[in-house]
Design a protein around this motif. Structure first.
Motif: not given
Length: 130
Positions: A61-64, A89-92, A121-127
């Motif tokens: 939940d921390q901004p990248v 891996s999920k993030l990439t 990272p959670n926001q990126i995966i959610a997108r």
């Protein structure tokens, strides 16, 4: 003859009743089994990793920081060290998916990093899941 007809009718009623009871029993049994399986699946990971969940949630939940290529590498390395290879891996995969699907990026990683900078990272995966 009437007696035979009466016996057949009685047999059919018993047979129908038996089928009905059997079907109801199986439906009740399977519903209960599925409900218990769902409860086990939800409670076990939370109970076993309650401390790790708090740490995981805080990192994800921390901004990248994707302000520069070096910052990207450092951020991804921190995620690998703290969250493991699976989360990295999920993030990439999510980043590759967004790079491919978002036509405004033109398959340019610098534009992707600029667009994702400051997101978690959670926001990126959610997108990716939208």
């Amino acid at each position: 003859m009437a007696r035979n007809l009466l016996m057949k009718k009685e047999f059919n009623l018993k047979n129908t009743f038996f089928r009905l009871v059997t079907t109801a029993f199986l439906a009740l049994f399977l519903t209960t089994a599925c409900a218990e399986q769902g409860q086990e699946g939800n409670s076990t990971p939370q109970a076993a990793t309650s401390g790790a969940v708090e740490e995981t949630a805080s990192m994800l939940d921390q901004p990248v920081d994707f302000s520069s290529p070096e910052a990207v590498e450092k951020t991804l390395q921190n995620i690998r060290e703290q969250e493991g290879d699976v989360m990295l891996s999920k993030l990439t995969v999510a980043m590759d998916y967004l790079l491919y699907k978002d036509l405004s990026l033109g398959n340019d990683k610098k534009k992707l990093y600029k667009k994702l900078d400051g997101q978690t990272p959670n926001q990126i995966i959610a997108r990716m899941k939208k």
